[in-house]
Motif scaffolding. Structure first.
Motif, short mmCIF file in Angstrom:
data_model
loop_
_atom_site.label_atom_id
_atom_site.label_comp_id
_atom_site.label_asym_id
_atom_site.label_seq_id
_atom_site.Cartn_x
_atom_site.Cartn_y
_atom_site.Cartn_z
N THR A 284 0.82 -1.22 0.00
CA THR A 284 0.00 0.00 0.00
C THR A 284 0.86 1.26 0.00
OG1 THR A 284 -0.11 -0.09 2.43
CG2 THR A 284 -1.90 -1.12 1.20
N SER A 285 2.17 1.11 0.06
CA SER A 285 3.08 2.26 0.02
C SER A 285 4.35 1.88 -0.73
CB SER A 285 3.43 2.72 1.44
OG SER A 285 4.14 1.72 2.14
N ARG A 286 5.16 2.86 -1.02
CA ARG A 286 6.37 2.63 -1.81
C ARG A 286 7.52 2.08 -0.97
NH1 ARG A 286 7.49 8.06 -5.09
NH2 ARG A 286 9.20 6.76 -5.86
N GLY A 287 7.41 2.18 0.34
CA GLY A 287 8.48 1.71 1.20
C GLY A 287 8.65 0.20 1.16
N GLU A 288 9.82 -0.25 1.57
CA GLU A 288 10.10 -1.69 1.60
C GLU A 288 9.46 -2.35 2.81
OE1 GLU A 288 14.30 -2.30 1.35
OE2 GLU A 288 14.31 -2.11 -0.83
N LEU A 289 9.05 -3.58 2.64
CA LEU A 289 8.48 -4.39 3.71
C LEU A 289 9.17 -5.75 3.73
CD1 LEU A 289 4.61 -3.83 3.40
CD2 LEU A 289 6.03 -3.18 5.35
N PRO A 290 9.24 -6.39 4.90
CA PRO A 290 9.75 -7.77 4.92
C PRO A 290 8.73 -8.70 4.29
CG PRO A 290 8.98 -7.13 7.09
CD PRO A 290 8.94 -5.88 6.25
N LEU A 291 9.19 -9.82 3.80
CA LEU A 291 8.32 -10.82 3.19
C LEU A 291 8.52 -12.15 3.91
CD1 LEU A 291 7.63 -11.43 -0.57
CD2 LEU A 291 8.24 -13.35 0.90
N ILE A 292 7.44 -12.76 4.34
CA ILE A 292 7.49 -14.05 5.02
C ILE A 292 7.08 -15.13 4.02
CG2 ILE A 292 6.78 -15.36 7.04
CD1 ILE A 292 5.81 -12.70 8.26
N ALA A 293 7.98 -16.07 3.77
CA ALA A 293 7.73 -17.15 2.81
C ALA A 293 7.24 -18.39 3.55
CB ALA A 293 9.00 -17.47 2.03
N VAL A 294 6.03 -18.85 3.22
CA VAL A 294 5.48 -20.04 3.87
C VAL A 294 4.89 -20.97 2.81
CG1 VAL A 294 4.96 -18.83 6.02
CG2 VAL A 294 3.22 -18.93 4.23
N GLY A 295 4.52 -22.17 3.25
CA GLY A 295 3.94 -23.15 2.35
C GLY A 295 4.96 -24.15 1.87
N GLY A 296 4.46 -25.28 1.38
CA GLY A 296 5.34 -26.34 0.91
C GLY A 296 6.20 -25.95 -0.27
N GLY A 297 5.77 -24.95 -1.04
CA GLY A 297 6.53 -24.52 -2.21
C GLY A 297 7.31 -23.23 -1.98
N ALA A 298 7.51 -22.86 -0.71
CA ALA A 298 8.18 -21.60 -0.39
C ALA A 298 9.62 -21.57 -0.89
CB ALA A 298 8.14 -21.34 1.11
N HIS A 299 10.18 -22.74 -1.19
CA HIS A 299 11.56 -22.79 -1.70
C HIS A 299 11.69 -22.09 -3.04
CE1 HIS A 299 10.17 -25.99 -4.41
NE2 HIS A 299 9.58 -26.53 -3.35
N LEU A 300 10.57 -21.87 -3.73
CA LEU A 300 10.60 -21.19 -5.02
C LEU A 300 10.90 -19.70 -4.88
CD1 LEU A 300 7.48 -22.79 -6.75
CD2 LEU A 300 9.88 -23.21 -7.33
N ILE A 301 10.60 -19.13 -3.73
CA ILE A 301 10.76 -17.69 -3.53
C ILE A 301 12.24 -17.36 -3.39
CG2 ILE A 301 10.23 -15.75 -2.00
CD1 ILE A 301 7.66 -17.21 -1.23
N PRO A 302 12.74 -16.40 -4.18
CA PRO A 302 14.17 -16.05 -4.11
C PRO A 302 14.49 -15.32 -2.82
CG PRO A 302 13.01 -14.52 -5.54
CD PRO A 302 12.02 -15.60 -5.19
N ASP A 303 15.77 -15.22 -2.50
CA ASP A 303 16.20 -14.56 -1.26
C ASP A 303 16.19 -13.04 -1.38
OD1 ASP A 303 16.60 -16.93 0.13
OD2 ASP A 303 18.65 -17.15 -0.62
N ALA A 304 16.10 -12.53 -2.59
CA ALA A 304 16.08 -11.07 -2.79
C ALA A 304 15.00 -10.72 -3.80
CB ALA A 304 17.44 -10.57 -3.27
N ILE A 305 14.11 -9.79 -3.42
CA ILE A 305 13.01 -9.34 -4.28
C ILE A 305 12.97 -7.82 -4.24
CG2 ILE A 305 10.51 -9.35 -4.63
CD1 ILE A 305 10.38 -12.08 -3.35
#
Length: 342
Positions: free
Chosen positions: A221-242
């Motif tokens: 909802t804003s331009r600032g950066e937010l942390p991202l929490i990766a969950v679920g059985g396929g969370a390994h697909l999410i890269p370490d940097a976004i």
């Protein structure tokens, strides 16, 4: 059983009518689920009070779920979001729940899923019952990767058959899990069964990483950066940097965040009414709304001594005379020990 539209939806004549009809259509389904669970517990000699999770990340009694089953629609992703908050200890973040067929993305605000401010469509029908603000896309661990160039990624998936059809398990279908294993983002199955060039793997990962970046940007909802929490059985697909994400948070129990969210869920009560500030005064109206929401939470099973107000929303209704304001208050509390222990 009769559905009272004001108990399942907000303002809006047609949307409220649709929500009430949908709720009534689901009553028998909810009753069957409740009776089936009750029977299963009895067969195993378990005496316990049952609760169902709602789509706001809180609980409702089994009988209440039969009366208002529409409130359980979409509770799966919200369970994962509550579990993500609990496991990470972070209350304000983006949550990506990657399963076998799809990815659900939502925003945590003070530890709870942000609710959608827009009308929700179910099967093309507009409703206005409470729903978490979510974005879903067809990317998951079982998503099928085509052999074309550039490769077609999804939306088809092998789903729950991933341990039979994925290459790393001896199957014949190239999936995103195979790509993740080949790139060493994940470690399971037999990597030697995936015969792909490094360029092919990188091409697919670049596409998937781009999609995750777009999803993260859309939900904010804003331009600032937010942390991202990766969950679920396929969370390994999410890269370490976004891009736009301050950091990606992972937990050893992230594959079962959904179950964790359901296990730690609390009881809640919500009030959404129109008050006349001119007639009664703002503070008196807000206090009345707080007390009503608290009473609803206690009725849902919350400990009266641990109920807290988590949200107060005031929306002036300029087209209605008398200083009318739409007030929405949400109260949440831990289950009463005696109720949870039964």
């Amino acid at each position: 059983m009769i559905t009272a539209s004001h108990e399942v939806s907000g303002l809006g004549l047609l949307e409220r009518e649709n929500s009430a009809i949908l709720n009534s259509a689901l009553v028998d389904v909810a009753r069957t689920a409740r009776d089936g669970l009750t029977g299963a517990l009895a067969d195993h000699g378990i005496t316990a009070e049952m609760f169902f999770t709602q789509n706001d990340g809180t609980l409702m009694t089994a009988d209440e779920a039969v009366r208002r089953p529409v409130m359980t629609i979409g509770s799966g992703p919200t369970n994962s979001m509550r579990g993500a908050a609990y496991l990470s200890g972070v209350d304000n973040a983006i949550v990506m729940d990657v399963g076998g067929t799809s990815t659900d993305v939502g925003l945590l605000v003070d530890g709870f899923p942000r609710e959608s401010a827009l009308a929700v469509e179910v099967g093309g029908v507009r409703t206005n019952y409470r729903m978490a603000d979510l974005i879903s896309v067809g990317i998951g661990g079982g998503t099928i990767v085509g052999s074309t160039s550039p490769p077609q990624v999804g939306p088809d998936s092998v789903g729950y058959r991933i341990t039979e059809e994925a290459l790393v398990y001896g199957g014949n279908t190239l999936t995103l899990s195979d790509i993740s294993v080949a790139s060493r983002r994940a470690q399971f199955g037999d990597p030697s069964l995936v015969s792909l060039t490094d360029d092919s793997v990188e091409e697919v990962l670049a596409h998937v990483d781009e999609q995750f970046g777009i999803l993260a940007d859309r939900i904010k909802t804003s331009r600032g950066e937010l942390p991202l929490i990766a969950v679920g059985g396929g969370a390994h697909l999410i890269p370490d940097a976004i891009p736009g994400v301050s950091k990606v948070i992972r937990h050893d129990l992230s594959p079962v965040a959904n179950a964790v969210g359901a296990a730690i869920a609390e009881a809640s009560g919500t009030v959404d009414r129109v008050y006349s500030y001119d007639e009664h005064g703002r503070e008196k109206c807000l206090n009345e709304a707080r007390e009503a929401a608290t009473a609803e939470a206690v009725r849902a099973g919350a400990d009266p001594n641990q109920v807290r107000i988590t949200r107060i929303s005031e929306i002036p209704m300029t087209y209605v005379p008398g200083g009318s304001v739409r007030v929405a208050v949400k109260a949440v509390g831990q289950l009463l020990r005696s109720a949870a222990a039964r």
